[in-house]
Design a protein around this motif. Structure first.
Motif, PDB file in Angstrom:
ATOM      1  N   SER A 193       8.564  19.842  19.558  1.00 20.34           N
ATOM      2  CA  SER A 193       9.801  19.452  20.736  1.00 20.34           C
ATOM      3  C   SER A 193      11.104  19.425  20.400  1.00 20.34           C
ATOM      4  CB  SER A 193       9.230  17.911  21.345  1.00 20.34           C
ATOM      5  OG  SER A 193      10.269  17.670  22.279  1.00 20.34           O
ATOM      6  N   PRO A 194      11.897  20.298  21.195  1.00 20.25           N
ATOM      7  CA  PRO A 194      13.369  20.320  20.788  1.00 20.25           C
ATOM      8  C   PRO A 194      14.160  18.881  20.985  1.00 20.25           C
ATOM      9  CG  PRO A 194      12.638  21.343  22.821  1.00 20.25           C
ATOM     10  CD  PRO A 194      11.751  21.085  22.396  1.00 20.25           C
ATOM     11  N   TRP A 195      13.578  17.851  21.722  1.00 19.09           N
ATOM     12  CA  TRP A 195      14.022  16.500  22.007  1.00 19.09           C
ATOM     13  C   TRP A 195      14.239  15.640  20.820  1.00 19.09           C
ATOM     14  CZ3 TRP A 195      16.273  17.991  26.099  1.00 19.09           C
ATOM     15  CH2 TRP A 195      15.725  18.781  26.921  1.00 19.09           C
ATOM     16  N   LEU A 196      13.361  16.302  19.658  1.00 22.41           N
ATOM     17  CA  LEU A 196      13.541  15.603  18.590  1.00 22.41           C
ATOM     18  C   LEU A 196      14.742  15.788  17.735  1.00 22.41           C
ATOM     19  CD1 LEU A 196       9.627  16.020  17.408  1.00 22.41           C
ATOM     20  CD2 LEU A 196      10.885  13.814  18.409  1.00 22.41           C
ATOM     21  N   ALA A 197      15.480  16.797  18.061  1.00 21.79           N
ATOM     22  CA  ALA A 197      16.855  17.188  17.575  1.00 21.79           C
ATOM     23  C   ALA A 197      17.917  16.200  17.684  1.00 21.79           C
ATOM     24  CB  ALA A 197      17.127  18.701  17.872  1.00 21.79           C
ATOM     25  N   THR A 198      17.589  14.983  17.082  1.00 18.83           N
ATOM     26  CA  THR A 198      18.677  13.707  17.287  1.00 18.83           C
ATOM     27  C   THR A 198      18.641  13.071  15.976  1.00 18.83           C
ATOM     28  OG1 THR A 198      19.075  12.041  18.688  1.00 18.83           O
ATOM     29  CG2 THR A 198      16.773  12.452  18.493  1.00 18.83           C
ATOM     30  N   ALA A 199      19.677  12.578  15.782  1.00 17.46           N
ATOM     31  CA  ALA A 199      19.765  11.642  14.467  1.00 17.46           C
ATOM     32  C   ALA A 199      18.630  10.620  14.469  1.00 17.46           C
ATOM     33  CB  ALA A 199      21.288  10.847  14.330  1.00 17.46           C
ATOM     34  N   GLY A 200      18.027  10.263  13.193  1.00 15.81           N
ATOM     35  CA  GLY A 200      17.397   9.235  13.105  1.00 15.81           C
ATOM     36  C   GLY A 200      15.751   9.648  13.332  1.00 15.81           C
ATOM     37  N   SER A 201      15.546  10.879  14.058  1.00 16.14           N
ATOM     38  CA  SER A 201      13.884  10.957  14.443  1.00 16.14           C
ATOM     39  C   SER A 201      13.039  11.234  13.115  1.00 16.14           C
ATOM     40  CB  SER A 201      13.944  12.233  15.486  1.00 16.14           C
ATOM     41  OG  SER A 201      14.391  13.436  14.807  1.00 16.14           O
ATOM     42  N   GLY A 202      13.804  11.830  12.348  1.00 16.84           N
ATOM     43  CA  GLY A 202      13.081  11.865  10.779  1.00 16.84           C
ATOM     44  C   GLY A 202      12.864  10.590  10.239  1.00 16.84           C
ATOM     45  N   ASP A 203      13.622   9.685  10.263  1.00 19.11           N
ATOM     46  CA  ASP A 203      13.437   8.400   9.905  1.00 19.11           C
ATOM     47  C   ASP A 203      12.219   7.641  10.574  1.00 19.11           C
ATOM     48  OD1 ASP A 203      16.007   8.692   8.189  1.00 19.11           O
ATOM     49  OD2 ASP A 203      16.955   7.868  10.043  1.00 19.11           O
ATOM     50  N   VAL A 204      12.008   8.105  11.757  1.00 14.71           N
ATOM     51  CA  VAL A 204      10.793   7.531  12.492  1.00 14.71           C
ATOM     52  C   VAL A 204       9.467   8.167  11.900  1.00 14.71           C
ATOM     53  CG1 VAL A 204       9.813   7.429  14.670  1.00 14.71           C
ATOM     54  CG2 VAL A 204      12.158   6.734  14.757  1.00 14.71           C
ATOM     55  N   LEU A 205       9.533   9.647  11.810  1.00 12.35           N
ATOM     56  CA  LEU A 205       8.473  10.177  11.244  1.00 12.35           C
ATOM     57  C   LEU A 205       7.966   9.567   9.738  1.00 12.35           C
ATOM     58  CD1 LEU A 205       6.593  12.393  11.343  1.00 12.35           C
ATOM     59  CD2 LEU A 205       8.305  14.230  10.324  1.00 12.35           C
ATOM     60  N   ALA A 206       8.970   9.280   8.994  1.00 11.64           N
ATOM     61  CA  ALA A 206       8.652   8.981   7.750  1.00 11.64           C
ATOM     62  C   ALA A 206       8.054   7.340   7.848  1.00 11.64           C
ATOM     63  CB  ALA A 206       9.992   8.574   6.815  1.00 11.64           C
ATOM     64  N   GLY A 207       8.193   6.757   8.693  1.00 13.40           N
ATOM     65  CA  GLY A 207       7.821   5.351   8.985  1.00 13.40           C
ATOM     66  C   GLY A 207       6.455   5.461   9.795  1.00 13.40           C
ATOM     67  N   MET A 208       6.130   6.492  10.618  1.00 18.29           N
ATOM     68  CA  MET A 208       4.986   6.795  10.932  1.00 18.29           C
ATOM     69  C   MET A 208       3.870   7.402  10.042  1.00 18.29           C
ATOM     70  SD  MET A 208       6.022   8.629  14.654  1.00 18.29           S
ATOM     71  CE  MET A 208       4.213   9.063  15.046  1.00 18.29           C
TER      72      MET A 208
ATOM     73  N   ASP B 146       0.782  -1.085   0.011  1.00 15.90           N
ATOM     74  CA  ASP B 146       0.103   0.085   0.072  1.00 15.90           C
ATOM     75  C   ASP B 146       0.801   1.094   0.034  1.00 15.90           C
ATOM     76  OD1 ASP B 146      -2.710  -1.296   0.324  1.00 15.90           O
ATOM     77  OD2 ASP B 146      -1.754  -2.249   2.005  1.00 15.90           O
ATOM     78  N   ALA B 147       2.180   1.108   0.625  1.00 13.08           N
ATOM     79  CA  ALA B 147       2.805   2.368   0.866  1.00 13.08           C
ATOM     80  C   ALA B 147       4.206   1.918   0.934  1.00 13.08           C
ATOM     81  CB  ALA B 147       2.590   3.234   1.955  1.00 13.08           C
ATOM     82  N   VAL B 148       5.385   2.741   0.492  1.00 12.69           N
ATOM     83  CA  VAL B 148       6.708   2.497   0.645  1.00 12.69           C
ATOM     84  C   VAL B 148       7.417   3.900   1.043  1.00 12.69           C
ATOM     85  CG1 VAL B 148       8.642   1.740  -0.738  1.00 12.69           C
ATOM     86  CG2 VAL B 148       6.721   0.623  -1.246  1.00 12.69           C
ATOM     87  N   VAL B 149       8.253   3.609   1.849  1.00 11.18           N
ATOM     88  CA  VAL B 149       9.386   4.635   2.592  1.00 11.18           C
ATOM     89  C   VAL B 149      10.645   4.453   1.702  1.00 11.18           C
ATOM     90  CG1 VAL B 149      10.347   5.664   4.278  1.00 11.18           C
ATOM     91  CG2 VAL B 149       7.994   4.742   4.716  1.00 11.18           C
ATOM     92  N   ILE B 150      11.178   5.446   1.089  1.00 10.98           N
ATOM     93  CA  ILE B 150      12.274   5.512   0.333  1.00 10.98           C
ATOM     94  C   ILE B 150      13.395   6.723   0.802  1.00 10.98           C
ATOM     95  CG2 ILE B 150      11.574   5.996  -1.926  1.00 10.98           C
ATOM     96  CD1 ILE B 150      13.629   4.839  -3.241  1.00 10.98           C
ATOM     97  N   GLY B 151      14.311   6.429   1.121  1.00 10.29           N
ATOM     98  CA  GLY B 151      15.196   7.823   1.479  1.00 10.29           C
ATOM     99  C   GLY B 151      16.005   7.524   2.544  1.00 10.29           C
ATOM    100  N   PRO B 152      15.657   7.087   3.822  1.00 11.77           N
ATOM    101  CA  PRO B 152      16.369   7.029   4.927  1.00 11.77           C
ATOM    102  C   PRO B 152      17.746   6.185   4.807  1.00 11.77           C
ATOM    103  CG  PRO B 152      14.152   6.965   5.527  1.00 11.77           C
ATOM    104  CD  PRO B 152      14.258   6.732   3.886  1.00 11.77           C
TER     105      PRO B 152
END
Length: 277
Positions: free
Chosen positions: A210-225, A98-104
């Protein structure tokens, strides 16, 4: 942090959030693929895949180049692993999804371009992040021509500037709206107040960053969500708005010491609060 039933930031997507019913089975909850990078760059795909399971996707596969498959297979449990040796093979694996994440951590090579173009010919909605954005610097039309209204771009400001040079001078909201119209898909302009824009003109500005999201990999988590919600047939704009809000809420709830791996583990708490359990 508490949720208010009249919170306007929640009102537009909360009613369509894809909660499972008593007879729901895993295939009804959506099938998502995440494209992995090479053997030494598999962590980003694993972060995205775990987050998509936590947000409710019923079946998640990591799609790997040959050198990465055994690395990934030894590091995941509920996530399945498939190997591809060409863009055409990747498209065959993605076609039932149904969906695919590409890029991380996909790699800044032409292989990422060819893989994305092959995925664009399938029926899967695409969530395009990180390397799959940057690789199109100087040739964004090649990317946009392969997208449709159900696809989602998730750039931070640096990636946004590479695809839409000069637009940020309009201000973040106007820039995101113009970018969505130009690309013909949903655009998530990440930042302190993340802006989500749809090509039909819809716009949302997230107010619980949230400033606590300024950490490596948090954007990958968002893409997956985002991918996990789209796989569950949630409208792509609503899915992006929901994921951005829940991602920020998870970060705020965990607070100091947060690393990206913590975000998916916070989602059950965040989701229970959203339901009012």
């Amino acid at each position: 942090m508490t949720l208010s039933t009249d919170d306007t930031a929640l009102a537009d997507w909360r009613a369509t959030f894809p909660w499972p019913g008593p007879d729901t089975h895993k295939h009804e909850r959506g099938r998502l693929g995440v494209v992995s990078g090479s053997a030494l760059r598999t962590g980003a795909a694993r972060l995205a895949a775990r987050a998509s399971l936590r947000i409710g996707a019923g079946l998640v596969r990591i799609l790997c180049p040959p050198d990465a498959s055994l690395v990934v297979a030894g590091a995941v449990e509920a996530v399945m692993v498939d190997e591809f040796t060409s863009p055409e093979a990747l498209a065959r694996l993605a076609d039932p999804l149904d969906a695919v994440v590409i890029g991380p951590a996909a790699g800044l090579t032409e292989a990422t371009v060819h893989n994305l173009m092959a995925l664009a010919r399938t029926g899967a909605a695409l969530i395009v992040d990180a390397d799959a954005l940057t690789i199109f610097k100087g040739r964004p039309r090649q990317l946009f021509d392969g997208l449709d209204r159900d696809d989602v771009l998730t750039p931070h400001e640096g990636e946004f500037e590479r695809l839409f040079p000069g637009l940020l001078s309009q201000g973040r909201e106007a820039a995101a709206r113009t970018a969505a119209a130009e690309a013909g898909c949903v655009v998530v302009l990440k930042g302190r107040a993340t802006v989500v824009a749809a090509p039909d003109g819809r716009l949302s500005v997230n107010d619980n960053g949230s400033p606590w999201l300024a950490t490596a990999g948090s954007g990958d988590v968002l893409a997956g969500m985002i991918g996990g919600l789209i796989a569950q047939r949630m409208d792509s704009f609503d899915a992006a708005c929901a994921a951005v809000w829940l991602h920020a809420d998870a970060g705020a709830r965990f607070g100091p010491g947060l690393i990206a791996e913590d975000l998916a583990e916070m989602l059950p708490t965040v989701l229970r609060a959203l339901r009012g359990d």
